[in-house]
Design a protein around this motif. Sequence first.
Motif, mmCIF file in Angstrom:
data_model
loop_
_atom_site.group_PDB
_atom_site.id
_atom_site.type_symbol
_atom_site.label_atom_id
_atom_site.label_comp_id
_atom_site.label_asym_id
_atom_site.label_seq_id
_atom_site.Cartn_x
_atom_site.Cartn_y
_atom_site.Cartn_z
ATOM 1 N N UNK A 123 8.377 13.350 -6.074
ATOM 2 C CA UNK A 123 9.657 13.982 -6.367
ATOM 3 C C UNK A 123 9.693 15.447 -5.938
ATOM 4 N N UNK A 124 8.516 16.086 -5.897
ATOM 5 C CA UNK A 124 8.473 17.491 -5.471
ATOM 6 C C UNK A 124 8.303 17.641 -3.967
ATOM 7 N N UNK A 125 8.350 16.543 -3.234
ATOM 8 C CA UNK A 125 8.255 16.589 -1.776
ATOM 9 C C UNK A 125 6.860 16.390 -1.235
ATOM 10 N N UNK A 126 5.840 16.394 -2.091
ATOM 11 C CA UNK A 126 4.473 16.178 -1.612
ATOM 12 C C UNK A 126 4.308 14.746 -1.126
ATOM 13 N N UNK A 127 3.425 14.527 -0.154
ATOM 14 C CA UNK A 127 3.227 13.164 0.349
ATOM 15 C C UNK A 127 2.535 12.279 -0.670
ATOM 16 N N UNK A 128 2.757 10.982 -0.549
ATOM 17 C CA UNK A 128 2.048 10.021 -1.386
ATOM 18 C C UNK A 128 0.581 9.997 -0.981
ATOM 19 N N UNK A 129 -0.296 9.819 -1.952
ATOM 20 C CA UNK A 129 -1.719 9.738 -1.626
ATOM 21 C C UNK A 129 -2.382 8.784 -2.612
ATOM 22 N N UNK B 178 0.826 -1.210 0.000
ATOM 23 C CA UNK B 178 0.000 0.000 0.000
ATOM 24 C C UNK B 178 0.862 1.263 0.000
ATOM 25 N N UNK B 179 0.375 2.308 -0.651
ATOM 26 C CA UNK B 179 1.122 3.565 -0.674
ATOM 27 C C UNK B 179 1.436 4.054 0.734
ATOM 28 N N UNK B 180 0.512 3.819 1.656
ATOM 29 C CA UNK B 180 0.732 4.276 3.033
ATOM 30 C C UNK B 180 1.973 3.638 3.634
ATOM 31 N N UNK B 181 2.266 2.400 3.225
ATOM 32 C CA UNK B 181 3.457 1.722 3.722
ATOM 33 C C UNK B 181 4.726 2.403 3.226
ATOM 34 N N UNK B 182 4.742 2.779 1.941
ATOM 35 C CA UNK B 182 5.902 3.505 1.399
ATOM 36 C C UNK B 182 6.023 4.875 2.056
ATOM 37 N N UNK B 183 4.887 5.534 2.258
ATOM 38 C CA UNK B 183 4.921 6.858 2.881
ATOM 39 C C UNK B 183 5.500 6.792 4.292
ATOM 40 N N UNK B 184 5.160 5.712 4.997
ATOM 41 C CA UNK B 184 5.674 5.550 6.356
ATOM 42 C C UNK B 184 7.193 5.389 6.386
ATOM 43 N N UNK B 185 7.765 4.912 5.298
ATOM 44 C CA UNK B 185 9.228 4.771 5.206
ATOM 45 C C UNK B 185 9.917 6.083 4.833
ATOM 46 N N UNK B 186 9.123 7.098 4.468
ATOM 47 C CA UNK B 186 9.709 8.375 4.090
ATOM 48 C C UNK B 186 9.759 8.638 2.594
ATOM 49 N N UNK B 187 9.112 7.775 1.798
ATOM 50 C CA UNK B 187 9.047 7.993 0.350
ATOM 51 C C UNK B 187 8.051 9.108 0.069
#
Length: 396
Positions: free
Chosen positions: A267-273, A255-264
Amino acid sequence: MIRNLAPAILALAGLAAATPVSAQADFRSCLSGLRSQAAAKGISGQAFDVATRGIAPDMQILELMDNQPEFKTPIWDYLAALVDDERVQDGKAAMRQWGQALASAEARFGVDRHVIAGVWGVESNFGKDIGGRPLVQSLSTLACYAPRRREYFTGELMATLKIVQDGDIDPANLRGSWAGAFGHTQFMPSTFQRLAVDGDGDGHRDIMTSVPDAVHSTANFLKKAGWENGLPWGYEVRLPASFSANLAGRKNKRPLASWAAMGVTRIDGRPLSGDYAAGIIVPAGVDGPAFIVTKNFDAVYSYNAAESYGLAIALLGDRMKGLPGIRTAWPTDDPPLSRAQRRELQHLLTSRGYDVGEPDGKIGQKTREAIKDVERRIGLEPRGRPGGKVLEALRG
């Protein structure tokens, strides 16, 4: 139905004279066996004989088989030549010209028209580079002599003969790549049999001369490969310094939330959604560009089973939408060249006395040998690579 075979046969007949007698006899023996297999597939002896009369093996194909650019070329060079400003502008013009066909394909199959156009652009440069090798000759050669996958190429030959027998495409037009891919979007014959559709309503499936048929057929392919309407193929991301390369891989989806939790992040710095699963690919390692990829990227990947190829299509489609290109630098100190820069390089080589043929931006053997000589002169390993260092040396 068998129609208009004479031009194709005449074009091939002269090739037999250039082939040694022993090789011709071996080839004819192989064709005899293939004729029996064709009969078992419902292909008439007349169709087989007319389609294969006078042909000789094209042994250059075996060399081309071992030099496929998707697997031999550095990713930055591969993408620089396929997704440059020139192709983007040509693509936008093609999309304007064939907007109705692309819109109807998108509506019919639920596949983004820019991705369809991306396939068209990467596969044939929007119909400019369809390929000129007669399919029956190429596939007969591979069915008889290929060091691997002979059974596969035999099946493709049978599918080609079925196309000829059914009358979908004028056999004189059945020309394509060394491996048998043909048409605006380069279908293999068996893929054509399964997935080609009539896009212009004339009752035929002709991806050689009908752009609507080609783009509708490509949309059908991507839909059947799992394309999900409304889902992005992916996008470039920024990885945290602690990111492990072991986590990367197109199939390692989470899930994208899993990558976001790792700090991914984007490219422009916005969070994954988004509420979908995705993998991360790093085609040049974690120090180069990284991309979130979804099941839609997998659908594009299935067209040619190479991540570099899938990225070229996806990124070209994005550029034709007006989105920016890759922002992260490739891990090389010798930047890749666009096609315009490659043509400039060839012009400069010609002006210095090298014979590279027509400066067309395509890097053939003559150009590579000339580049190797320049590389030696400037202290680089002679690889024949068209890179920024060689171009700058020639400019100087």
